[in-house]
Design a protein around this motif. Structure first.
Motif, PDB file in Angstrom:
ATOM      1  N   LEU A 169       0.863  -1.174   0.000  1.00 25.19           N
ATOM      2  CA  LEU A 169       0.000   0.000   0.000  1.00 25.19           C
ATOM      3  C   LEU A 169       0.899   1.222   0.000  1.00 25.19           C
ATOM      4  O   LEU A 169       1.688   1.425   0.923  1.00 25.19           O
ATOM      5  N   TYR A 179      -1.364  -1.328  -4.336  1.00 23.25           N
ATOM      6  CA  TYR A 179      -2.511  -0.451  -4.082  1.00 23.25           C
ATOM      7  C   TYR A 179      -2.007   0.964  -3.824  1.00 23.25           C
ATOM      8  O   TYR A 179      -1.067   1.168  -3.045  1.00 23.25           O
ATOM      9  N   LYS A 191      -8.352   1.676   2.447  1.00 21.18           N
ATOM     10  CA  LYS A 191      -7.627   0.664   1.673  1.00 21.18           C
ATOM     11  C   LYS A 191      -7.054  -0.429   2.576  1.00 21.18           C
ATOM     12  O   LYS A 191      -7.013  -1.612   2.194  1.00 21.18           O
TER      13      LYS A 191
END
Length: 420
Positions: free
Chosen positions: A342, A358, A371
């Motif tokens: 992430l 992500y 997220k």
């Protein structure tokens, strides 16, 4: 006249019939354990050295060490020559240091890492004295730490005198921003330039060489995630991991704010190593200690085992002049270990990660929280992306990838041999 400034005959170079191994001197700005030595083989000078060695070249590291308390870095695979230098050396101290360092730099090729007087400046001086070709690697926009192009030194007489002659006068340090600013104008004196981000390439030119990862060392098949979690005391939590030194611009606070918003007792952020620079770790502990687990700094050979313990690797860079110029090494830590990643849409991160992780906007704790929750609820899908990230890292961001590009950069220099 100092011995190393004694005039000598020009460096002799003769054509060679084939591509032969070169003797390359990597000149690094601070080789102490608070500088380049802090992360050992994990950072840019050592990655370049690994790639050059893979091509069969002889590599030695040379540089200053500003740390008076800890020994300079040592490496079993590399020859390292470090000369201690007071942090505020001044002109006299700098010359004495150079008198020890310059005669030892013996490479056919000079390769300066960082656009600093303590690396590129030393390499330029050696080039002028010896005639040896010089490559410059730029892995940061050094002036970004001081305000970029807007920074100005106030040339006022009393201030100038104090800055030069006081015991800790700022102009006594070789890498003061005034000298950095001057040195930027000499980039064209290098015979070749290598860089690791598009931002730096646009500013200074040069050949793009990404930071590669040793994908044989960082191989998830060699590590047991459950055993790693138990070993490092992480088995009771879902672990977000930041495998680096936290700084305000790296966005760790945004992750901690996101964890506050989620308020899940099973979540923790593990930081590996902490900050060597100031009291920033203490600030994080005071404000968000309930969500933090601090792991000690570890040598590069232990980092894959530590990263194996993570559920998600977070690279939450904020958007600043400094981060635009950076290639976050922790990004490829996670990619090589096939972890869900992430990160934020800053600098080259989207390009490096592609669609194998992500992305959220920088400085957006709400997006991070959303997220994180999504990834934890879809871990099977996220782990598939992690495997794709490793494949991408193996193809484009490995030591082998670096070596292939370096081979092209060095090809013009193979026709010369040092016979001085």
């Amino acid at each position: 006249m100092l011995p190393f400034l004694t005039p000598s005959s020009p460096h002799s170079l003769i054509p060679s019939a084939s591509n032969h191994p070169l003797n390359i001197s990597l000149i690094v700005s601070d080789l102490s354990t608070k500088g380049a030595g802090r992360w050992g083989g994990a950072i840019r000078p050592f990655l370049l050295a690994q790639a050059l060695q893979k091509l069969g070249h002889q590599v030695k590291l040379f540089g200053l060490g500003y740390d008076s308390d800890l020994p300079p870095i040592t490496d079993d695979q590399l020859s390292v020559f470090c000369v201690r230098c007071p942090y505020y050396a001044g002109l006299g101290g700098t010359w004495r240091t150079l008198n020890q360092l310059l005669p030892k730099i013996d490479g056919d090729i000079l390769y300066a890492v960082k656009l600093k007087p303590s690396s590129y400046g030393i390499a330029l001086l050696k080039k002028y004295l010896s005639g040896r070709p010089l490559i410059l690697d730029i892995d940061d926009w050094e002036m970004s730490w001081f305000g970029g192009d807007d920074w100005r030194y106030e040339f006022k007489l009393q201030g100038l005198v104090n800055d030069i002659f006081q015991a800790n006068g700022v102009l006594k340090h070789p890498d003061h921003p005034l000298y950095l600013q001057w040195l930027e104008k000499l980039v064209g004196q290098a015979d070749a330039i290598t860089v690791h981000t598009e931002f730096i390439q646009q500013r200074f030119g040069g050949v793009y060489i990404p930071n590669g990862k040793d994908i044989n060392l960082f191989n998830p098949q060699d590590y047991d995630a459950i055993k790693s979690r138990i070993k490092y005391g992480l088995e009771n939590y879902k672990i977000l991991m930041f495998p680096g030194a936290p700084r305000p611009y790296k966005g760790v606070e945004d992750v901690l704010i996101a964890l506050e918003k989620l308020n899940r007792p099973d979540l923790r952020l593990a930081i590996v190593g902490g900050s060597p620079y100031d009291e920033y770790d203490k600030k994080l502990q005071e404000n968000w200690g309930k969500w933090l687990i601090q792991l000690p700094r570890s040598p590069v050979n232990l980092m894959p085992e530590i990263v194996a313990a993570a559920d998600i690797i977070v690279v939450p860079q904020r958007e600043t002049g400094s981060t635009l110029a950076q290639f976050p090494l922790k990004l490829t830590d996670g990619m090589a270990m096939a972890k869900p990643i992430l990160a934020t849409k800053v600098g080259d991160i989207p390009k490096i990660l592609g669609d194998t992780g992500y992305l959220v906007d920088p400085s957006s704790p709400d997006q991070l929280a959303e997220k994180i929750e999504w990834i934890l609820n879809h871990l099977d899908e996220a782990n598939i992306k992690g495997k794709q990230a490793r494949e991408r890292c193996s193809k484009d961001y490995s030591i082998d990838s670096m070596a292939k590009i370096l081979e092209e950069v060095l090809s013009p220099f193979h026709k010369y041999t040092n016979i001085s």
